[in-house]
Scaffold this motif. Structure first.
Motif: not given
Length: 152
Positions: A55-65, A108-110, A131-145
């Protein structure tokens, strides 16, 4: 906490097993003329040899802060568990292949337990997936998840 880590390990193991396979070993060159292969087979081998549509390519970034040093488990363009120092991120260009175009491809990022320089546990890390420049998942309200995102 132990149940969360166990569940995360099972999810990552399932993702690893789902991504495995298709790596057939090719026999050694038997000296057959290249003209015996069909043009479609040649094209398939040039593009990776699997003949699986992509399928089409997507730029995906995972971040752990957060802070500290520890192990991060992730599945992006590959599945790894590197030892990292926070903050940490990884970017890849990926696409859904074959059946993933119908059922979806999982990213997945853990974050694991992080330790400070003096050997004490650091506060829980957070993760996010862009995902393609848009934050689609963020666990700032639930750290460690762990974070996960499925796309087609």
């Amino acid at each position: 906490m132990r149940k969360t880590l166990t569940a995360t390990a099972f999810v990552l193991a399932a993702a690893l097993l789902t991504g495995c396979g298709g790596g057939e070993e090719k026999p050694a060159d038997t000296g057959k003329a290249a003209s015996s292969a069909s043009p479609q087979a040649e094209k398939s081998e040039e593009s990776g040899g699997s003949g699986v549509s992509e399928g089409p390519s997507h730029e995906v970034t995972i971040k752990i802060e957060g802070e500290g040093t520890g192990i991060v488990m992730y599945t992006l363009d590959e599945s790894e568990t590197p030892k990292v120092t926070l903050p940490w991120s990884k970017t890849a260009t990926i696409a859904a292949r074959g059946a993933e175009q119908e059922v979806g491809r999982l990213v997945i990022a853990a974050p694991g337990h992080m330790m400070t320089a003096d050997g004490t546990y650091a506060p829980r890390a957070t993760c996010s997936i862009v995902f393609d420049g848009k934050t689609v998942v963020d666990t700032k309200k639930d750290p460690g998840k762990p974070c996960s995102y499925k796309f087609k």
